[in-house]
Design a protein around this motif. Structure first.
Motif, PDB file in Angstrom:
ATOM      1  N   ASP A 170       9.462  26.255 -22.591  1.00 23.22           N
ATOM      2  CA  ASP A 170       9.843  27.552 -22.028  1.00 23.22           C
ATOM      3  C   ASP A 170       9.278  27.764 -20.633  1.00 23.22           C
ATOM      4  O   ASP A 170       9.594  28.749 -19.957  1.00 23.22           O
ATOM      5  N   GLY A 171       8.441  26.847 -20.182  1.00 20.68           N
ATOM      6  CA  GLY A 171       7.919  26.945 -18.831  1.00 20.68           C
ATOM      7  C   GLY A 171       6.832  27.974 -18.643  1.00 20.68           C
ATOM      8  O   GLY A 171       6.477  28.305 -17.510  1.00 20.68           O
ATOM      9  N   LYS A 172       6.282  28.500 -19.730  1.00 22.23           N
ATOM     10  CA  LYS A 172       5.222  29.498 -19.618  1.00 22.23           C
ATOM     11  C   LYS A 172       3.843  28.847 -19.556  1.00 22.23           C
ATOM     12  O   LYS A 172       2.837  29.540 -19.454  1.00 22.23           O
ATOM     13  N   GLY A 173       3.825  27.524 -19.652  1.00 21.44           N
ATOM     14  CA  GLY A 173       2.550  26.831 -19.641  1.00 21.44           C
ATOM     15  C   GLY A 173       1.931  26.797 -21.026  1.00 21.44           C
ATOM     16  O   GLY A 173       2.495  27.282 -22.001  1.00 21.44           O
ATOM     17  N   ASN A 174       0.749  26.207 -21.096  1.00 27.95           N
ATOM     18  CA  ASN A 174       0.043  26.111 -22.373  1.00 27.95           C
ATOM     19  C   ASN A 174      -0.639  27.450 -22.671  1.00 27.95           C
ATOM     20  O   ASN A 174      -1.356  28.000 -21.832  1.00 27.95           O
ATOM     21  N   ASP A 175      -0.373  28.003 -23.865  1.00 27.12           N
ATOM     22  CA  ASP A 175      -1.048  29.247 -24.244  1.00 27.12           C
ATOM     23  C   ASP A 175      -1.593  29.160 -25.653  1.00 27.12           C
ATOM     24  O   ASP A 175      -1.439  30.069 -26.461  1.00 27.12           O
ATOM     25  N   ASP A 176      -2.242  28.022 -25.924  1.00 25.41           N
ATOM     26  CA  ASP A 176      -2.904  27.810 -27.209  1.00 25.41           C
ATOM     27  C   ASP A 176      -4.412  27.990 -27.008  1.00 25.41           C
ATOM     28  O   ASP A 176      -5.080  27.092 -26.490  1.00 25.41           O
ATOM     29  N   GLY A 218      15.005  28.046 -18.545  1.00 21.77           N
ATOM     30  CA  GLY A 218      15.116  29.488 -18.363  1.00 21.77           C
ATOM     31  C   GLY A 218      14.579  29.961 -17.027  1.00 21.77           C
ATOM     32  O   GLY A 218      14.012  29.194 -16.239  1.00 21.77           O
ATOM     33  N   ARG A 219      14.767  31.261 -16.780  1.00 23.86           N
ATOM     34  CA  ARG A 219      14.297  31.850 -15.526  1.00 23.86           C
ATOM     35  C   ARG A 219      12.802  32.162 -15.603  1.00 23.86           C
ATOM     36  O   ARG A 219      12.244  32.307 -16.688  1.00 23.86           O
ATOM     37  N   GLY A 220      12.193  32.272 -14.450  1.00 25.12           N
ATOM     38  CA  GLY A 220      10.783  32.634 -14.393  1.00 25.12           C
ATOM     39  C   GLY A 220       9.857  31.546 -14.875  1.00 25.12           C
ATOM     40  O   GLY A 220       8.755  31.823 -15.361  1.00 25.12           O
ATOM     41  N   VAL A 221      10.264  30.299 -14.748  1.00 27.20           N
ATOM     42  CA  VAL A 221       9.441  29.184 -15.212  1.00 27.20           C
ATOM     43  C   VAL A 221       8.260  28.976 -14.268  1.00 27.20           C
ATOM     44  O   VAL A 221       8.415  28.966 -13.047  1.00 27.20           O
ATOM     45  N   ASP A 222       7.069  28.821 -14.839  1.00 32.08           N
ATOM     46  CA  ASP A 222       5.861  28.537 -14.070  1.00 32.08           C
ATOM     47  C   ASP A 222       5.597  27.030 -14.186  1.00 32.08           C
ATOM     48  O   ASP A 222       5.234  26.536 -15.241  1.00 32.08           O
ATOM     49  N   THR A 223       5.811  26.309 -13.081  1.00 29.66           N
ATOM     50  CA  THR A 223       5.692  24.850 -13.133  1.00 29.66           C
ATOM     51  C   THR A 223       4.337  24.351 -12.638  1.00 29.66           C
ATOM     52  O   THR A 223       4.129  23.143 -12.524  1.00 29.66           O
ATOM     53  N   ASP A 283       2.933  30.265 -30.340  1.00 31.26           N
ATOM     54  CA  ASP A 283       2.679  30.118 -28.915  1.00 31.26           C
ATOM     55  C   ASP A 283       3.051  28.684 -28.498  1.00 31.26           C
ATOM     56  O   ASP A 283       3.664  27.945 -29.256  1.00 31.26           O
ATOM     57  N   THR A 284       2.637  28.275 -27.279  1.00 31.09           N
ATOM     58  CA  THR A 284       3.041  26.969 -26.746  1.00 31.09           C
ATOM     59  C   THR A 284       1.853  26.018 -26.705  1.00 31.09           C
ATOM     60  O   THR A 284       1.039  26.060 -25.774  1.00 31.09           O
ATOM     61  N   GLY A 285       1.747  25.159 -27.705  1.00 32.81           N
ATOM     62  CA  GLY A 285       0.666  24.161 -27.749  1.00 32.81           C
ATOM     63  C   GLY A 285       1.063  22.911 -26.981  1.00 32.81           C
ATOM     64  O   GLY A 285       1.169  21.818 -27.553  1.00 32.81           O
ATOM     65  N   LEU A 286       1.274  23.067 -25.687  1.00 31.51           N
ATOM     66  CA  LEU A 286       1.839  21.986 -24.869  1.00 31.51           C
ATOM     67  C   LEU A 286       0.843  20.847 -24.651  1.00 31.51           C
ATOM     68  O   LEU A 286       1.199  19.677 -24.765  1.00 31.51           O
ATOM     69  N   PHE A 287      -0.412  21.166 -24.321  1.00 34.98           N
ATOM     70  CA  PHE A 287      -1.375  20.130 -23.943  1.00 34.98           C
ATOM     71  C   PHE A 287      -1.644  19.152 -25.084  1.00 34.98           C
ATOM     72  O   PHE A 287      -1.629  17.932 -24.905  1.00 34.98           O
ATOM     73  N   GLU A 288      -1.924  19.686 -26.259  1.00 30.05           N
ATOM     74  CA  GLU A 288      -2.218  18.810 -27.398  1.00 30.05           C
ATOM     75  C   GLU A 288      -1.006  17.938 -27.735  1.00 30.05           C
ATOM     76  O   GLU A 288      -1.139  16.740 -28.016  1.00 30.05           O
ATOM     77  N   THR A 289       0.179  18.536 -27.687  1.00 30.34           N
ATOM     78  CA  THR A 289       1.397  17.804 -28.047  1.00 30.34           C
ATOM     79  C   THR A 289       1.690  16.695 -27.046  1.00 30.34           C
ATOM     80  O   THR A 289       1.984  15.553 -27.425  1.00 30.34           O
ATOM     81  N   LEU A 290       1.608  17.007 -25.762  1.00 32.96           N
ATOM     82  CA  LEU A 290       1.931  16.025 -24.733  1.00 32.96           C
ATOM     83  C   LEU A 290       0.963  14.844 -24.772  1.00 32.96           C
ATOM     84  O   LEU A 290       1.370  13.678 -24.642  1.00 32.96           O
ATOM     85  N   THR A 291      -0.305  15.118 -24.973  1.00 35.73           N
ATOM     86  CA  THR A 291      -1.298  14.044 -25.053  1.00 35.73           C
ATOM     87  C   THR A 291      -1.022  13.138 -26.242  1.00 35.73           C
ATOM     88  O   THR A 291      -1.063  11.904 -26.132  1.00 35.73           O
ATOM     89  N   ALA A 292      -0.707  13.715 -27.399  1.00 36.54           N
ATOM     90  CA  ALA A 292      -0.423  12.915 -28.593  1.00 36.54           C
ATOM     91  C   ALA A 292       0.840  12.070 -28.399  1.00 36.54           C
ATOM     92  O   ALA A 292       0.887  10.901 -28.790  1.00 36.54           O
ATOM     93  N   ALA A 293       1.865  12.665 -27.789  1.00 33.30           N
ATOM     94  CA  ALA A 293       3.118  11.940 -27.579  1.00 33.30           C
ATOM     95  C   ALA A 293       2.926  10.801 -26.583  1.00 33.30           C
ATOM     96  O   ALA A 293       3.450   9.689 -26.779  1.00 33.30           O
ATOM     97  N   TYR A 294       2.181  11.053 -25.512  1.00 32.65           N
ATOM     98  CA  TYR A 294       1.961  10.020 -24.496  1.00 32.65           C
ATOM     99  C   TYR A 294       1.152   8.859 -25.078  1.00 32.65           C
ATOM    100  O   TYR A 294       1.430   7.686 -24.790  1.00 32.65           O
ATOM    101  N   ARG A 295       0.184   9.194 -25.920  1.00 33.78           N
ATOM    102  CA  ARG A 295      -0.617   8.147 -26.566  1.00 33.78           C
ATOM    103  C   ARG A 295       0.267   7.307 -27.493  1.00 33.78           C
ATOM    104  O   ARG A 295       0.195   6.068 -27.475  1.00 33.78           O
ATOM    105  N   GLU A 296       1.127   7.946 -28.272  1.00 33.80           N
ATOM    106  CA  GLU A 296       1.983   7.206 -29.208  1.00 33.80           C
ATOM    107  C   GLU A 296       2.954   6.291 -28.479  1.00 33.80           C
ATOM    108  O   GLU A 296       3.161   5.147 -28.880  1.00 33.80           O
TER     109      GLU A 296
END
Length: 620
Positions: A541-547, A578-583, A510-523
């Motif tokens: 993929d633009g589907k948002g965080n689904d972790d 891609g198409r159908g991206v939820d921003t 799935d898309t673990g976006l939130f945890e990844t973005l926070t760690a990258a921004y901190r680094e």
């Protein structure tokens, strides 16, 4: 520093020959005949020559101290300090000698009162245009022997645009008088020009085609004329911060893209393309012109006069000037008055009028410049690589545009420090175009983007999905660091290319976006470097965080607010692929930190968005 010393119209043999003093690239200057001093002036010559010798030893760089005799040597004489660009110096020395010999009277007496019959004379010295512009604008502290002149003749009016805002330092008045002109051209090695001609390539390609040929991005509003094959040459550019030719190259690009909606992105691509091929001087470009070699051949941006002067040195690989079909800008050597003193301003006006003489026009043509009326020297032939016909002139850029484009160059040419996050969740395996998945398009864009990055660019790559490393949603593929640095047996650039070429989607991820973005921004915040533009670049993929086991949106927003440090700004660029991206969630994240969200529905759009993301530095 040594230089020619001149008193009463005679070159002192103890000084340097003007042809040597002004440099071989400036072309030969006829030696002034040594004449016996006029009667009654012999006693004056020795102290004058001694004073100029002292000035030369102090590094002032006097070209000529031309006296008009006893009438202009007293304490009441008006002496104009004239600072000129080095290339035009020999002609200005001759002009000053004639001016001084005329013993012209100013219309202002002592203290600026009318009349007074004060004699005017001119002292000419060389001055680097970039340094003088900074001094007049108050952007630099005067160094030893630096001073504000009364008259300034730089090689281009673009320098005066950078100097003009210095209201506290007095007005900079650019008159309508141009002392000499030299159009900006594209210089090719003669063997390359012959090869292109045999292939039917026009002698007047478009600026747009030249940019494409050098590997840049084409502009929508720039004339298309696909002649030189794309990616076939390497464009060299003299440093825009130090040379008028380089600054004109930026101004030309800005001018030709004026009506293009993608102007910033295209300009950014051009800057990143040529950044690694930027050389300190125009002359340094010609050192790359060597007899035929394999690989990309160099093409250079230079003035017409630079090509003429280079070819007169008898190089093994001469240069040929191309004149782009849209037209060009010229180095115009403007006569600029920089004094507020009434007597000196009056004398400067008289010197300005003297610059319009046929003698001055002939002198500048002898140095390889066109005279102010556009007339070319008789030495402009196929043998010297330049054409006598007048090229089309584009309208001169406005001072505000010059300042803006130079600010953009300053920001975009700085180093870049990027941590790239690539979504490898299962949906990245979905197609974005026939035969191309979202992940493949993303990886290829990132790979091609490396060609715009110099070796001092700091780059790192993470892949993210869910549970890529134990319970952690992200995995480091390449740590952040200089692309030219070695990692084991390869450079970081090679390691990034390899990792991007081998990355595969996790079909069950799935898309673990939130945890990844926070760690990258901190680094990136902890490792912030002020000399770089610090960026987190995220492709998803633009589907948002689904972790399900990861942090919530509210927790992530709070964490990002806590990490954000105005003194250590890190921007986040998020690209939905891609198409159908939820921003929706992405835009909420971008409002908390300096960030932007883009959507790319095709591989071509990903490339354009990448450039638009870099172009954000222009406005920030």
């Amino acid at each position: 520093m040594s230089g020619p010393q001149h008193a009463g119209g005679t070159w002192d043999r103890s000084g340097a020959d003007p042809a040597r003093y002004f440099g071989g690239a400036d072309g030969p200057v006829p030696r002034e005949p040594r004449l016996p001093p006029p009667r009654g002036r012999a006693a004056t010559l020795v102290p004058l020559a001694g004073a100029v010798t002292l000035a030369t030893l102090l590094g002032i760089g006097v070209y000529a101290f031309a006296s008009a005799g006893a009438a202009c040597s007293g304490g009441d004489a008006v002496t104009l300090d004239v600072a000129v660009a080095p290339g035009i110096g020999p002609a200005m020395v001759k002009a000053a000698r004639r001016f001084n010999a005329d013993r012209l009277q100013t219309n202002a007496g002592a203290g600026g009162s009318p009349g007074g019959g004060r004699c005017a004379r001119a002292v000419v010295r060389k001055a680097d245009p970039a340094a003088m512009a900074a001094l007049l604008a108050g952007r630099s502290v005067p160094q030893r022997n630096e001073r504000r002149p009364d008259v300034w003749i730089p090689d281009s009016s673009l320098w005066t645009a950078l100097a003009a805002p210095a209201e506290a330092n007095g007005a900079v008045e650019v008159t309508r008088t141009s002392v000499a002109r030299s159009p900006i051209v594209v210089a090719l090695p003669r063997t390359l020009a012959a090869t292109l001609k045999s292939q039917g390539v026009t002698a007047a390609p478009s600026w747009d085609n030249l940019l494409q040929a050098a590997g840049g991005t084409a502009g929508g509003a720039v004339t298309k004329n696909a002649t030189i094959p794309p990616g076939s040459v390497r464009m060299l550019v003299p440093d825009p911060a130090r040379t008028a030719a380089g600054m004109h190259a930026l101004a030309l690009t800005d001018l030709l893209l004026a009506n293009d909606p993608n102007k910033d992105a295209i300009f950014t691509g051009m800057v990143r393309t040529v950044r690694e091929s930027t050389l300190p001087t125009v002359e340094a470009q010609f050192t790359r012109f060597r007899p035929a070699r394999t690989g990309k051949r160099p093409i250079a941006l230079a003035s017409e006069r630079d090509v003429w002067a280079f070819n007169r040195t008898g190089p093994a690989e001469p240069a040929v000037a191309l004149y782009p079909q849209e037209g060009t800008l010229s180095l115009d050597h403007p006569f600029t008055i920089t004094t507020a003193d009434p007597a000196r301003r009056n004398a400067a006006r008289r010197l300005e009028r003297a610059m319009g003489s046929e003698a001055v026009r002939a002198d500048v043509r002898e140095l390889g410049f066109r005279s102010a009326d556009g007339k070319a020297p008789g030495s402009f032939t196929a043998q010297t690589g330049v054409a006598p016909a007048r090229p089309r002139e584009l309208p001169a850029p406005r001072p505000a545009s010059v300042r803006q484009v130079m600010q953009s160059w300053s920001k975009l040419s700085l180093g870049i420090r990027i941590l790239t996050l690539i979504d490898v969740s299962g949906t990245m395996a979905e197609p974005i175009a026939p035969g191309t998945t979202r992940l493949q398009a993303t990886a290829r864009t990132a790979q091609s983007g490396l060609s715009m990055m110099s070796n001092d660019t700091e780059l790192g790559v993470w892949a993210f999905s869910t549970r890529l490393r134990g319970d952690q949603d992200w995995r480091e593929l390449v740590p952040v660091g200089p692309l030219g640095e070695r990692i084991g047996s390869a450079t970081r650039r090679q390691a990034v290319l390899s990792s991007l070429g081998s990355v595969r989607p996790k079909t069950t991820g799935d898309t673990g976006l939130f945890e990844t973005l926070t760690a990258a921004y901190r680094e990136m915040t902890l490792g912030y470097k002020p000399e770089f533009g610090n960026t987190v670049l995220l492709f998803t993929d633009g589907k948002g965080n689904d972790d399900p086991g990861g942090p919530s949106l509210e927790r992530t927003l709070a964490d990002l607010r806590a990490i954000t440090d105005p003194a250590r700004p890190v921007q986040i660029i998020m690209v939905g692929v891609g198409r159908g991206v939820d921003t929706g969630e992405l835009r909420q994240l971008a409002r908390v930190v300096p960030g932007a969200v883009y959507v790319a529905e095709s591989p071509d759009q990903i490339v354009k968005i990448f450039l638009r993301a870099l172009a954000r530095r222009i406005g920030g």
